[in-house]
Design an enzyme around this catalytic site. Sequence first.
Site, PDB file in Angstrom:
ATOM      1  N   THR A   1      -1.626   2.468  -8.002  1.00 19.99           N
ATOM      2  CA  THR A   1      -2.717   3.183  -8.656  1.00 19.99           C
ATOM      3  C   THR A   1      -2.163   4.295  -9.543  1.00 19.99           C
ATOM      4  OG1 THR A   1      -4.084   2.655  -6.772  1.00 19.99           O
ATOM      5  CG2 THR A   1      -4.878   4.388  -8.219  1.00 19.99           C
TER       6      THR A   1
ATOM      7  N   SER B   1      -5.463   5.378  -0.420  1.00 20.85           N
ATOM      8  CA  SER B   1      -5.232   3.944  -0.546  1.00 20.85           C
ATOM      9  C   SER B   1      -6.435   3.265  -1.192  1.00 20.85           C
ATOM     10  CB  SER B   1      -4.993   3.370   0.846  1.00 20.85           C
ATOM     11  OG  SER B   1      -4.748   2.007   0.757  1.00 20.85           O
ATOM     12  N   SER B   2      -6.144   2.439  -2.214  1.00 19.26           N
ATOM     13  CA  SER B   2      -7.241   1.709  -2.847  1.00 19.26           C
ATOM     14  C   SER B   2      -7.633   0.577  -1.917  1.00 19.26           C
ATOM     15  CB  SER B   2      -6.791   1.121  -4.178  1.00 19.26           C
ATOM     16  OG  SER B   2      -5.958   2.013  -4.864  1.00 19.26           O
TER      17      SER B   2
ATOM     18  N   ASN C   1      -1.208   5.390   3.251  1.00 22.79           N
ATOM     19  CA  ASN C   1      -1.425   6.075   1.986  1.00 22.79           C
ATOM     20  C   ASN C   1      -2.674   6.925   2.083  1.00 22.79           C
ATOM     21  OD1 ASN C   1      -1.827   6.826  -0.653  1.00 22.79           O
ATOM     22  ND2 ASN C   1      -1.878   4.735  -1.485  1.00 22.79           N
TER      23      ASN C   1
ATOM     24  N   GLU D   1       1.048  -8.335   2.087  1.00 24.05           N
ATOM     25  CA  GLU D   1       0.943  -7.464   3.269  1.00 24.05           C
ATOM     26  C   GLU D   1       1.382  -8.216   4.513  1.00 24.05           C
ATOM     27  OE1 GLU D   1      -2.459  -4.158   2.225  1.00 24.05           O
ATOM     28  OE2 GLU D   1      -2.837  -5.578   3.847  1.00 24.05           O
TER      29      GLU D   1
ATOM     30  N   SER E   1       0.842  -1.183   0.000  1.00 17.04           N
ATOM     31  CA  SER E   1       0.000   0.000   0.000  1.00 17.04           C
ATOM     32  C   SER E   1       0.888   1.247   0.000  1.00 17.04           C
ATOM     33  CB  SER E   1      -0.869  -0.012   1.264  1.00 17.04           C
ATOM     34  OG  SER E   1      -1.580   1.176   1.315  1.00 17.04           O
ATOM     35  N   GLY E   2       0.597   2.145  -0.896  1.00 17.62           N
ATOM     36  CA  GLY E   2       1.372   3.390  -0.971  1.00 17.62           C
ATOM     37  C   GLY E   2       2.595   3.278  -1.848  1.00 17.62           C
TER      38      GLY E   2
ATOM     39  N   GLY F   1      -0.348  -5.775  -2.934  1.00 17.48           N
ATOM     40  CA  GLY F   1       0.797  -6.676  -2.860  1.00 17.48           C
ATOM     41  C   GLY F   1       0.780  -7.411  -1.515  1.00 17.48           C
TER      42      GLY F   1
HETATM   43  N1  LIG Z   1       5.444   7.739  -9.885  1.00 23.16           N
HETATM   44  C1  LIG Z   1       5.180   8.516  -8.859  1.00 23.16           C
HETATM   45  N2  LIG Z   1       5.666   9.758  -8.807  1.00 23.16           N
HETATM   46  C2  LIG Z   1       5.401  10.563  -7.784  1.00 23.16           C
HETATM   47  N3  LIG Z   1       4.663  10.206  -6.748  1.00 23.16           N
HETATM   48  C3  LIG Z   1       4.138   8.974  -6.708  1.00 23.16           C
HETATM   49  C4  LIG Z   1       4.365   8.066  -7.777  1.00 23.16           C
HETATM   50  N4  LIG Z   1       3.738   6.930  -7.493  1.00 23.16           N
HETATM   51  C5  LIG Z   1       3.126   7.140  -6.284  1.00 23.16           C
HETATM   52  N5  LIG Z   1       3.373   8.351  -5.829  1.00 23.16           N
HETATM   53  C6  LIG Z   1       2.908   8.938  -4.561  1.00 23.16           C
HETATM   54  O1  LIG Z   1       2.581   7.899  -3.708  1.00 23.16           O
HETATM   55  C7  LIG Z   1       1.206   7.964  -3.322  1.00 23.16           C
HETATM   56  C8  LIG Z   1       0.622   6.589  -3.230  1.00 23.16           C
HETATM   57  O2  LIG Z   1       0.508   6.022  -4.492  1.00 23.16           O
HETATM   58  P1  LIG Z   1      -0.698   5.039  -4.892  1.00 23.16           P
HETATM   59  O3  LIG Z   1      -1.967   5.555  -4.398  1.00 23.16           O
HETATM   60  O4  LIG Z   1      -0.546   4.767  -6.306  1.00 23.16           O
HETATM   61  O5  LIG Z   1      -0.282   3.798  -4.073  1.00 23.16           O
HETATM   62  P2  LIG Z   1      -0.916   2.364  -4.186  1.00 23.16           P
HETATM   63  O6  LIG Z   1       0.206   1.448  -4.436  1.00 23.16           O
HETATM   64  O7  LIG Z   1      -2.023   2.372  -5.124  1.00 23.16           O
HETATM   65  O8  LIG Z   1      -1.389   2.151  -2.734  1.00 23.16           O
HETATM   66  P3  LIG Z   1      -2.675   1.366  -2.220  1.00 23.16           P
HETATM   67  O9  LIG Z   1      -2.321  -0.067  -2.277  1.00 23.16           O
HETATM   68  O10 LIG Z   1      -2.808   1.867  -0.896  1.00 23.16           O
HETATM   69  O11 LIG Z   1      -3.736   1.749  -3.150  1.00 23.16           O
HETATM   70  C9  LIG Z   1       0.552   8.802  -4.380  1.00 23.16           C
HETATM   71  O12 LIG Z   1      -0.565   9.465  -3.851  1.00 23.16           O
HETATM   72  C10 LIG Z   1       1.640   9.746  -4.755  1.00 23.16           C
HETATM   73  O13 LIG Z   1       1.697  10.820  -3.832  1.00 23.16           O
HETATM   74 MG   LIG Z   2      -3.932   2.138  -5.000  1.00 29.39          MG
END
Ligand SMILES: Nc1ncnc2c1ncn2[C@@H]1O[C@H](COP(=O)(O)OP(=O)(O)OP(=O)(O)O)[C@@H](O)[C@H]1O
Ligand SMILES: [Mg+2]
Length: 1030
Positions: A117, A165-166, A162, A392, A112-113, A390
């Site tokens: 997404t 977070s999705s 996050n 956890e 997560s984070g 992924g």
């Molecule tokens: N390529 C990137 N460049 C800059 N910032 C990023 C990038 N990828 C992610 N981030 C930062 O990290 C934060 C978390 O990313 P994201 O929401 O995609 O995580 P996630 O893997 O989908 O997490 P979750 O499993 O909780 O959904 C984003 O809100 C953004 O601030």
């Molecule tokens: Mg996500």
Amino acid sequence: MQVEMDMEGALNARNQVGIQDFVLLDETSEAAFLSNLKKRFCKDLIYTYIGTLLVSVNPYKELDIYNKKQMDVYMGVNFFELPPHIYALADNAYHTMLAEFSNHFILISGESGAGKTEASKKILQYYAVSCPSTALLNTVRDKMLMSNPVLEAFGNAKTLKNDNSSRFGKYMDIQFDSEGDAVGGHILNFLLEKSRVVHQNHGERNFHVFYQLLHGGEEDLLHRLGLDRNCRHYSYLTQGECAAMPSVNDKNDWKTVKNALQVIDTDAIDAHHLFGIVASVLHLGNVKFEPDGKGHAGLNEKNAELHWVSNLLGVDANSLKEGLTFRKIEAKTDQVLSPFSPDHAVYVRDALAKAVYGHTFTWLVNTINASMENTDPSKKTVIGLLDIYGFEVFNINSFEQFCINYCNEKLQQLFIQLTLKAEQEEYEAEDIEWEPVQFFNNKIICDLVEERHRGIISILDEECLRPGEATDLTFLERLEEKMGNHPHFVSHKLADKKTRGTLERGDFRLLHYAGEVTYCVVGFLDKNNDLLYKNIKDLMCHSKNPIVRQSFSCMEPDSRRRPETVATQFKSSLMKLTEILVAKDAWYIRCLKSNESRTPGQFDEALIRHQIKYLGLMQHLRVRRAGFAYRRKYEVFLQRYKALCPATWPHWRGDAADGVLMLVQHLGYFPNEYKMGRTKIFIRHPRTLYATEDAFEKCKHQLATRLQAKYKGYRAKGEFRKQKEAATKIETCWRGAQARKERDKRAWAVKVIKQFIKGYMTRGQAKVTDNSEYLAFVRQNYLNRLKDNLPETVLDKSTWLAPPSVLAETSELLRKLHYRLMVRKYVRGITPQKKTQLQLKFIASSMFMGKKESYPQSVAQPFADSRISDEDINARVLQMLHSEHIKYSVPTIKYNRNGFKTRPRQLILTQAAAYMVEEAKIKQTILYTALQGISVSNLTDSIVVLHVTREDPKDKGDLVLQCKHLFELVTKLSIVANKQNVVRVLQGSIKVEFQAGKESAVEFSTGPEPTAYKAKNGHLMVVATRARPR
Ligand SMILES: Nc1ncnc2c1ncn2[C@@H]1O[C@H](COP(=O)(O)OP(=O)(O)OP(=O)(O)O)[C@@H](O)[C@H]1O
Ligand SMILES: [Mg+2]
């Protein structure tokens, strides 16, 4: 296939920042892996490949690598020359799909984070920009893009890890037609974390949509929904104590979501009902139960919240109240109502809230799917985007982590299956013996979880269904019974002494492929059951809110069958997903979190090492490198390295495979270092390749110099050739121009000559077109010539230029004019003296011209006024003659009558007479009246005979004189004496009479010498020379 492509770029950039592709890492240790990742991360290079797998490290800062320019760079380019990028992967998948007309999926996983997404959004944006677009396609594209904010509003929440977070797994298919146009989409969702609706950990929030509605919703909407803006008034929003957060702007997001709902074809009525449901959940959370006297849950019928809920969900308030406080037990014919304790009522209420929310989420996904659905029946290819949690591992791991980790276990199995399959297929295709790859096959763990009747999920389900007092702990006991000595299962009871210390009594531990995870069984049964009592379910199935009604009734088609448990549902959806994925080519993105505190640029080694392990990256790398680290088509390999072998440089004419063999033998590869496939060379170790690459690098410099020189030469030659061509061209043009000029000149000349000839031929005719020019020419020519050849003297009568016939008349006129002009000029130039002279000469000419032979010679000699000056005349003579004006005097020789003796005498002419003077004596006076004649011969002599009448016999008679100035003398005398008419020019002889009756004569003849003598006959013989002809 694509692995190969990446390598070239990786090789090029090898010495820049770390290595772009882990496959080329010399050492496959975790430390080397980590160090390479760190090296790159520190330089903001967040992407690195493991073959086709993209490792992405969350930078927690905006990098300028996602702009349109970057997209253009990666669009349709052979990405092996470019640094790793998510666009490269997206583009490669897209182009492979188009080229091979095959289906693909991109699996994005990570904690997560970690950025899953974000990654999936970047891919969608890339396709939105790079795919062809039309108005129709754009609406599909907009729907795909806009489905994100809607699903994020309802499915994402702030967690400790996050802010966005999705809280659900998402698989999105993008459908492309054969042209590569995005024509449709479909979304599958997994395991929404419904528990969040009713409970949030400290520092976390409920799903975004609740806050968006309260903060952004219009006044009248909130009023209609019975809500106020204060989140603290809603118990479902207060547990996390975290209503607002700086990174999220709920108010703005609300607008985006409302707009997005329209894009995905949700009409106003649906939106109205949708917001009603969201509000109903908030109201439901505020429904409180008071224990009645018997300790049963009590709820006042007038309860405002209850009414709002019944109102918004479109159900009867009483029935709702009953459903929340009683359980309806159906006996054979009877229905018995069993009251709940207040705690249980809260449980039921929460279950209802979760169910309503969960179903609504599913309805939303279905609505989005309906709006993105492609109706064109022709065959489509798809690229699937899987954004899924992924592995956890928390301090306390529960049912959710169990499901999530099971999901990852399945995906890992799929990966191994697909990768190994692909590898094996390639080996087979290349006719290379398949060497068994050492890797951990996690099938055993998948089986442990999912096997029918024996797997953990089956046991859990059994325990959920079992009549009697089933609890989480009895479930654990059953597990221990069944799993016994499974190598991947341990519990407190089963563990050896050493391990037991690390386990609580209610824990069991699974040895996942990625590592150990200890789960606490508390809540497993409940969460798996996700129970909603039938009476409430029925109520919902008859709701007036169509969304509620639809989603509840379709969920439970057979009300008598027990609903599937959550774990089983999840298992089936995973099976379904696996089925979907297994038929497709896989691309992987593994997202890593760089640190827990979301600090930009911080690389937390421990955290990352942990993720590398749990994402199975080392496993992945090992599988990738299991056989041969590098493979490349012969042509490509030869093309790159041919410079390293004299036999292959600069051109290899034969078969590429033979060329490669020649090359590697020349480079000294050991036989076990490489294999020759059908179309590719396989190289076992990266170091072999590096040695080759280093040699190439060195050789490149030398080549570059040579090429540069060659190129310069080539350029110079080219330049020279160009100049030469230009010169030739100019010359040709010039010559052409000259030739044309010459031709024109000739044509002109021919014309002129023709005209000339014609003119010449018709020159005699009157002026017509044919001869006019010729005549003009003739005229001009004649006049021009005439101008230069005019006679210069009046006397010149011969030089007048003969005129052409047309000018005969003109010429004559001109000639006359010219002569008149000359005469005039001449006349003007004549002085009085000259005039006199000329008059004299004229008289002379009238007398002698054509008569006397010596006349012509004399013409040019001017006449003098006198030949003897007054001083030379004796004074006495002058005295004697003083009354007379001397008109002319000249020395003469007188032949006397006696023997023609010669005596010099001066002859002086006055007005009246001529005097013969000797010194002071006038020897003879001849009065003009007595002068009867003046005779001369016709020869060249200078004898003059004056015939004189003698008045008196004493008079001397005729005079024979010789005078050098004969013509002058005779002329003057004839004038003074007015005797022109008596001048005679005689031939042969002149008679002379000296005395009366005594005649003599002067006879003239010609001879060689001039002489005069007295002949025997008494005559004076004068011999004259012949005049020289003029
Ligand atoms: N390529 C990137 N460049 C800059 N910032 C990023 C990038 N990828 C992610 N981030 C930062 O990290 C934060 C978390 O990313 P994201 O929401 O995609 O995580 P996630 O893997 O989908 O997490 P979750 O499993 O909780 O959904 C984003 O809100 C953004 O601030
Ligand atoms: Mg996500």
